[in-house]
Enzyme design. Sequence first.
Site, PDB file in Angstrom:
ATOM      1  N   HIS A  41       0.988  -1.256  -0.044  1.00 43.04           N
ATOM      2  CA  HIS A  41       0.032   0.089  -0.154  1.00 43.04           C
ATOM      3  C   HIS A  41       0.699   1.296  -0.030  1.00 43.04           C
ATOM      4  O   HIS A  41       1.131   2.070   0.867  1.00 43.04           O
ATOM      5  CB  HIS A  41      -1.045   0.081   1.400  1.00 43.04           C
ATOM      6  N   GLY A 145      -3.116  -4.544  -3.042  1.00 44.59           N
ATOM      7  CA  GLY A 145      -1.940  -4.678  -2.136  1.00 44.59           C
ATOM      8  C   GLY A 145      -2.017  -6.491  -1.953  1.00 44.59           C
ATOM      9  O   GLY A 145      -1.119  -6.954  -1.822  1.00 44.59           O
ATOM     10  N   ASP A 165       0.850  -2.037   4.825  1.00 42.41           N
ATOM     11  CA  ASP A 165       0.413  -0.814   5.382  1.00 42.41           C
ATOM     12  C   ASP A 165      -0.846  -0.151   5.006  1.00 42.41           C
ATOM     13  O   ASP A 165      -0.888   0.842   4.168  1.00 42.41           O
ATOM     14  CB  ASP A 165       1.573   0.326   5.268  1.00 42.41           C
TER      15      ASP A 165
END
Length: 282
Positions: A41, A145, A165
């Site tokens: 991400h 992601g 993340d």
Amino acid sequence: MNYRHAFHAGNFADVFKHALLARIVSYLIKKDAPIFYLDTHAGIGLYDLSGEEATRTGEWRDGIARLATPGPEAINALLQPYLDAVGPLDTDGMPALYPGSPALVQALLRPQDRATLCDLHPVDAKLLAESIGRDKRMKVIEIDGYTALNAYVPPKERRGLVLIDPPFEEPNEFTRLVEAVTHAHRKWATGVYALWYPLKDMEQTGKFARKLAATGVRKILQLEIEIAPPQRDASALYGTGMMVINPPYQLEAEANVLLPWLAKRLARDNHHQARVDWLVPE
């Protein structure tokens, strides 16, 4: 798809996350063998803290700006890779541009290393490619992601780091995170995985930790700081954490030095606390 990190760039959670990320990468590149870095991400790479979004929230003032005054020598040494990537701070504690995780890692990687940077937001993916520039080591992909995590491990290098993340916009984000990293670990058990998460809802965070611990994955180091008192109604971010699977062996000792200091330096309302603990030992 609505989350834009530009509103939060350089805040206390970024300082925590990026300082630890720099420590992990610094140790991985000590060996001559190449490494692979996957950012699930990634965001836009570089953030103008004088821009509209960052100015609207001003969160960087309680984050990176708090590091304008150096700490003790031992702390400065641990923060050096991170601060070198951030660059000089002006009199307000603002860098020329704040480096997100892709730019931070780009500054640390060597010619033999490789990175894949993923973001599902089409505008952010385009801006990320522009900020990275013509760097043959770095590849930007507009993709979910978690899909990328399944597709790109194990890497040919066999050594490396995955940063997960997510924005935590979706109610099932913690569940999806656990499922994705468990599947990836089955394919690449020796990789280092850094899982960032917010401290906002104590009950939800506790469930996340228990689910992760129950997966059978070993060697999980839990790192957290609190910079404000927890809120019963889970209305505000009071801290931040990172689960690190297969951490470099020095990371635990370094975190025991760095995190209490960071928690105190970044604290609001005189509340600060740090946690360095093995969620699951080796």
